[in-house]
Design a protein around this motif. Structure first.
Motif, PDB file in Angstrom:
ATOM      1  N   VAL A  80     -35.590   5.696  19.655  1.00 57.24           N
ATOM      2  CA  VAL A  80     -35.156   6.487  18.471  1.00 57.24           C
ATOM      3  C   VAL A  80     -34.639   7.855  18.841  1.00 57.24           C
ATOM      4  CG1 VAL A  80     -35.248   7.294  16.152  1.00 57.24           C
ATOM      5  CG2 VAL A  80     -36.105   4.985  16.752  1.00 57.24           C
ATOM      6  N   LEU A  81     -35.338   8.585  19.637  1.00 54.90           N
ATOM      7  CA  LEU A  81     -35.199  10.006  19.869  1.00 54.90           C
ATOM      8  C   LEU A  81     -33.997   9.974  20.916  1.00 54.90           C
ATOM      9  CD1 LEU A  81     -35.869  13.009  20.069  1.00 54.90           C
ATOM     10  CD2 LEU A  81     -37.548  12.547  21.559  1.00 54.90           C
ATOM     11  N   CYS A  82     -34.035   9.122  21.825  1.00 55.41           N
ATOM     12  CA  CYS A  82     -32.764   9.185  22.918  1.00 55.41           C
ATOM     13  C   CYS A  82     -31.536   8.603  22.249  1.00 55.41           C
ATOM     14  CB  CYS A  82     -33.239   8.160  23.792  1.00 55.41           C
ATOM     15  SG  CYS A  82     -34.469   8.672  25.191  1.00 55.41           S
ATOM     16  N   HIS A  83     -31.501   7.720  21.188  1.00 58.23           N
ATOM     17  CA  HIS A  83     -30.488   7.272  20.679  1.00 58.23           C
ATOM     18  C   HIS A  83     -29.803   8.660  19.716  1.00 58.23           C
ATOM     19  CE1 HIS A  83     -27.410   4.920  18.789  1.00 58.23           C
ATOM     20  NE2 HIS A  83     -27.945   5.185  17.462  1.00 58.23           N
ATOM     21  N   LYS A  84     -30.699   9.206  19.036  1.00 59.76           N
ATOM     22  CA  LYS A  84     -30.179  10.583  18.170  1.00 59.76           C
ATOM     23  C   LYS A  84     -29.798  11.428  19.113  1.00 59.76           C
ATOM     24  CE  LYS A  84     -33.294  10.013  14.261  1.00 59.76           C
ATOM     25  NZ  LYS A  84     -34.213  10.474  13.509  1.00 59.76           N
ATOM     26  N   LEU A  85     -30.064  11.800  20.238  1.00 57.44           N
ATOM     27  CA  LEU A  85     -29.901  12.790  21.234  1.00 57.44           C
ATOM     28  C   LEU A  85     -28.458  12.437  21.808  1.00 57.44           C
ATOM     29  CD1 LEU A  85     -32.932  13.849  23.285  1.00 57.44           C
ATOM     30  CD2 LEU A  85     -31.781  15.205  21.263  1.00 57.44           C
ATOM     31  N   LYS A  86     -28.569  11.099  21.912  1.00 59.16           N
ATOM     32  CA  LYS A  86     -26.959  10.679  22.512  1.00 59.16           C
ATOM     33  C   LYS A  86     -25.667  10.856  21.568  1.00 59.16           C
ATOM     34  CE  LYS A  86     -24.791   6.535  24.499  1.00 59.16           C
ATOM     35  NZ  LYS A  86     -24.991   5.158  25.152  1.00 59.16           N
ATOM     36  N   ARG A  87     -26.259  10.372  20.377  1.00 58.46           N
ATOM     37  CA  ARG A  87     -25.072  10.729  19.302  1.00 58.46           C
ATOM     38  C   ARG A  87     -24.929  12.017  18.954  1.00 58.46           C
ATOM     39  NH1 ARG A  87     -26.850   7.461  13.798  1.00 58.46           N
ATOM     40  NH2 ARG A  87     -24.690   8.471  13.328  1.00 58.46           N
ATOM     41  N   LEU A  88     -25.791  13.094  19.003  1.00 59.71           N
ATOM     42  CA  LEU A  88     -25.671  14.394  18.968  1.00 59.71           C
ATOM     43  C   LEU A  88     -24.912  14.876  20.096  1.00 59.71           C
ATOM     44  CD1 LEU A  88     -26.331  16.992  17.201  1.00 59.71           C
ATOM     45  CD2 LEU A  88     -28.370  17.220  18.790  1.00 59.71           C
ATOM     46  N   ARG A  89     -24.988  14.515  21.148  1.00 53.66           N
ATOM     47  CA  ARG A  89     -24.249  15.006  22.122  1.00 53.66           C
ATOM     48  C   ARG A  89     -22.644  14.729  21.928  1.00 53.66           C
ATOM     49  NH1 ARG A  89     -25.724  13.409  28.280  1.00 53.66           N
ATOM     50  NH2 ARG A  89     -25.034  11.267  27.479  1.00 53.66           N
TER      51      ARG A  89
END
Length: 241
Positions: free
Chosen positions: A8-17
């Motif tokens: 979940v954290l990795c997915h959110k950081l990817k979307r934020l980037r």
């Protein structure tokens, strides 16, 4: 589909980037072009003030100079991040200094030639890249690893069983928060590009996700590919490789 807190954290950081990249393009645009444009506006305002002694040209000049300071500051931050220089904090604008550091780092990082497995030198960029790929593919797909589990018997045991139990315990939220805020604000803990300063500045938003991700790791959650992925970089060991 269930996702672990780490995923979940990795997915959110990817979307934020992706959102940050779009915001950077829309808000900042080409920072070097903006600096050039604002410098031209200041130059025109100076010319108008020389030919017109009224108050309006003087006000326009001050306004143009003020509008130039922001893109100059952004440009300096850009080169500072590229240069990775942390000891220089105060003083006049250091854009030229940061740029020279980046340029020097790039020159030092260039590999001009490399020797292949046949002992022949290859010099073109394509051949150097291909040889590096072949070497590491062979290294990481070796059928007979050189290390032996028996070698662990010769390593001095320093940690006690109690220490090992302590290290395996799920850390408290306060400990995770303390460690995150002790991170170097200018460095990135991974290839994502997010610095320590990002996590501390956005802790009120992302903190709970980070805590859950760390705790899930200590509970045995599988590390997602976004965490385990890495980049292989050839680092020259001499000044002019």
């Amino acid at each position: 589909m269930f996702q672990s807190p780490l995923q979940v954290l990795c997915h959110k950081l990817k979307r934020l980037r992706g959102a940050i990249q779009a915001w950077n393009k829309e808000v900042f645009g080409d920072i070097f072009q903006v600096v050039t444009q604002k410098e031209a506006e200041v130059w025109l305002a100076e010319i108008r003030m020389e030919s017109d002694e009224s108050e309006e040209p003087r006000v326009n000049l001050h306004l143009a100079q003020a509008q130039l300071r922001v893109p100059l500051w952004v440009e300096e931050l850009f080169w500072k991040q590229k240069a990775h220089v942390k000891w220089l904090k105060e003083g006049e604008r250091n854009t030229k200094f940061f740029y020279s550091v980046v340029k020097h780092r790039r020159v030092q990082s260039v590999i001009h030639k490399i020797k292949n497995e046949r002992g022949e030198w290859v010099e073109s960029e394509e051949e150097i890249g291909a040889e590096a790929v072949r070497f590491f593919e062979k290294l990481f797909t070796a059928q007979h690893p050189t290390s032996s589990p028996g070698l662990l018997q010769n390593i001095l045991k320093i940690l006690t069983d109690e220490d090992n139990v302590l290290l395996k315990q799920v850390p408290a939220k306060e400990e995770i928060c303390r460690v995150m805020f002790e991170m170097d604000g200018e460095s990135t803990p991974g290839p994502t590009g997010y610095t320590g300063k990002f996590f501390t500045a956005a802790w009120s938003i992302i903190g709970e996700d980070v805590v859950r991700a760390v705790c899930s790791f200590f509970c045995g959650a599988e590390l997602p590919r976004a965490v385990t992925a890495t980049s292989i970089v050839l680092i020259p060991k001499i000044a002019h490789p």
